[in-house]
Write a protein that holds these residues in place. Structure first.
Motif, short mmCIF file in Angstrom:
data_model
loop_
_atom_site.label_atom_id
_atom_site.label_comp_id
_atom_site.label_asym_id
_atom_site.label_seq_id
_atom_site.Cartn_x
_atom_site.Cartn_y
_atom_site.Cartn_z
N LEU A 153 -105.09 -50.87 -85.49
CA LEU A 153 -104.86 -49.46 -85.81
C LEU A 153 -105.79 -48.99 -86.92
O LEU A 153 -106.31 -47.87 -86.86
CB LEU A 153 -103.40 -49.26 -86.24
N VAL A 154 -106.01 -49.84 -87.92
CA VAL A 154 -106.92 -49.48 -89.01
C VAL A 154 -108.34 -49.31 -88.47
O VAL A 154 -109.06 -48.37 -88.84
CB VAL A 154 -106.88 -50.57 -90.10
N VAL A 178 -114.62 -53.78 -78.45
CA VAL A 178 -114.01 -54.44 -79.60
C VAL A 178 -114.19 -55.95 -79.47
O VAL A 178 -113.94 -56.53 -78.42
CB VAL A 178 -112.51 -54.10 -79.71
N LEU A 179 -114.61 -56.58 -80.57
CA LEU A 179 -114.73 -58.03 -80.63
C LEU A 179 -113.74 -58.55 -81.67
O LEU A 179 -113.77 -58.12 -82.82
CB LEU A 179 -116.15 -58.44 -81.01
N THR A 193 -103.11 -55.10 -79.01
CA THR A 193 -103.00 -53.72 -79.50
C THR A 193 -104.24 -52.91 -79.13
O THR A 193 -104.15 -51.77 -78.68
CB THR A 193 -102.79 -53.71 -81.02
N ALA A 194 -105.43 -53.52 -79.31
CA ALA A 194 -106.67 -52.82 -78.96
C ALA A 194 -106.73 -52.54 -77.45
O ALA A 194 -107.20 -51.47 -77.03
CB ALA A 194 -107.88 -53.65 -79.39
N ARG A 196 -104.10 -52.03 -75.51
CA ARG A 196 -103.16 -50.94 -75.25
C ARG A 196 -103.74 -49.59 -75.67
O ARG A 196 -103.37 -48.55 -75.12
CB ARG A 196 -101.84 -51.20 -75.97
N LEU A 197 -104.65 -49.61 -76.64
CA LEU A 197 -105.30 -48.38 -77.07
C LEU A 197 -106.46 -47.99 -76.16
O LEU A 197 -107.07 -46.95 -76.34
CB LEU A 197 -105.80 -48.53 -78.52
N GLY A 198 -106.77 -48.87 -75.19
CA GLY A 198 -107.77 -48.51 -74.19
C GLY A 198 -109.16 -49.07 -74.40
O GLY A 198 -110.07 -48.75 -73.64
N ALA A 199 -109.34 -49.92 -75.42
CA ALA A 199 -110.66 -50.48 -75.68
C ALA A 199 -110.98 -51.60 -74.69
O ALA A 199 -110.09 -52.20 -74.08
CB ALA A 199 -110.73 -51.02 -77.10
N VAL A 200 -112.27 -51.89 -74.55
CA VAL A 200 -112.72 -53.07 -73.81
C VAL A 200 -112.82 -54.19 -74.84
O VAL A 200 -113.61 -54.11 -75.79
CB VAL A 200 -114.09 -52.82 -73.15
N VAL A 201 -112.01 -55.23 -74.69
CA VAL A 201 -111.85 -56.22 -75.74
C VAL A 201 -112.43 -57.57 -75.32
O VAL A 201 -112.21 -58.05 -74.21
CB VAL A 201 -110.36 -56.40 -76.11
#
Length: 379
Positions: A153-154, A178-179, A193-194, A196-201
């Protein structure tokens, strides 16, 4: 002050709120649980306020809300979010039990001061967390889970674009990449969490078992082209790499990092210097506007070269956030989990209405670092 029942174990908790700390080591629901185990709870006025627990909440649960001097005078055991200060140690009566993250791996002098004060010190960082009996006592797991959630979130808040892909009338906005470096408890929560926020992790960890865990959350595992096949260490932590292995890992991560918008590092080692996962060269390779959240930043260093507690922006426009206090920013849930951990540790040591150390017990032998009485009540 109400008279305490004869023979009860008295557990005290102080108000530890500060600039960086909003958690409390006892929550009202745990007060009720402790009463069933014969424990009377004392808590300092206002201790739970920053976590949205009022004095009235504690009183309704059966705790006695009082001042610090009364707690010091009557408590058999004290529970802490952070370890007690030297001033507070000097005020404790001999025989008191101290339960908390005491930094015993790196601060032998502090442990010696606890011993000289006649205190029994229970170091949570030494919990043998691989034991099934220790699972509910595992503060590292509970607080790291909160930390990983908040780290995502931060990072999202600091990043100057959307995390999910957005199709708008003005065009399509690609998802953030996101890495996550370190796929332990905190890392897995950051991944989830990332996602669920829609990022490609994408994520990386030296432990072989982590690949399946990462992929089970829908993330990709970062292939560095290296084989650290014996990466699993004791207690569920990654083993320390050799100097050569660490140099190979750093070089490979630095090269791969350039393709990401957000990097979250979570490789903390209890009481020890964290491994450096991203060097200054890797930070320089990130694009302007990229964000790094280093959960391991501390006085001992961090996972990112040059990171420090707080936020700074590099000359290349990369935002680096050193964030060791993230669990405290989710204080209500973090306190509830922490309180359960501390309470279960306390109850583990209660035998026939007294606090007792059993040298033959694996948990006792690992965690008691100062003082090892057979009982706490004057024996």
């Amino acid at each position: 002050m109400a008279e305490l029942p004869e023979g009860t174990v008295v557990f005290g908790v102080f108000n530890e709120t500060s600039e960086h700390e909003s958690r409390v080591a006892l929550t009202p629901d745990i007060v009720a649980r402790l009463r069933k185990s014969g424990v009377t709870a004392l808590i300092e006025h206002g201790a739970g306020a920053a976590s949205d627990y009022t004095d009235a909440d504690y009183e309704a649960a059966g705790a006695q809300v009082t001042d610090a001097a009364t707690i010091l005078g009557q408590a058999d055991a004290l529970g802490f979010v952070d370890r007690p200060s030297d001033d507070l140690i000097a005020r404790m009566k001999p025989g008191t039990w101290v339960i908390g993250m005491l930094g015993s791996f790196t601060d032998a002098d502090y442990v010696e001061r606890l011993a000289k004060a006649g205190l029994t010190a229970v170091a949570i960082e030494r919990l043998p967390r691989q034991l099934s009996a220790a699972q509910s006592m595992d503060e590292m797991t509970s607080q790291n889970s909160v930390m990983g959630y908040k780290a995502a979130l931060v990072a999202a808040n600091a990043y100057g674009s959307f995390l999910p892909m957005m199709t708008t009338a003005a065009g399509t906005i690609r998802p953030a990449k996101v890495l996550v470096l370190g796929a332990g408890i905190a890392g897995l929560q950051a991944i989830g969490t990332a996602k669920r926020l829609g990022a490609v992790v994408t994520a990386y960890d030296v432990r072989p078992a982590s690949k399946d865990e990462v992929e089970s959350l829908g993330a990709k595992f970062l292939d560095l082209g290296l084989d650290f096949s014996k990466g699993q260490g004791e207690g569920g932590y990654a083993r320390a790499l050799t100097a050569e292995e660490q140099a190979q890992q750093q070089a490979a991560v630095d090269e791969k990092a350039a393709g990401f918008d957000i990097i979250i590092t979570t490789a903390k080692v209890p009481g020890r210097k964290p491994p450096m996962l991203l060097t200054a060269r890797g930070v320089e390779g990130l694009h302007r506007g990229a964000v790094i959240v280093d959960c391991a930043a501390s006085d001992l260093g961090g996972n990112v070269e040059g990171s420090e507690v707080g936020t700074h922006v590099t000359d290349g426009g990369v935002t680096v956030i050193g964030a060791p206090y993230l669990a405290s920013e989710v204080s209500t849930t973090a306190s509830n989990l922490l309180s359960r951990n501390v309470a279960d540790i306390l109850v583990h040591f209660i035998k026939d209405g007294a606090l007792v150390v059993d040298p033959a017990d694996e948990i006792d032998a690992a965690m008691v670092v100062a003082g090892a009485p057979t009982a706490s009540k004057g024996e």
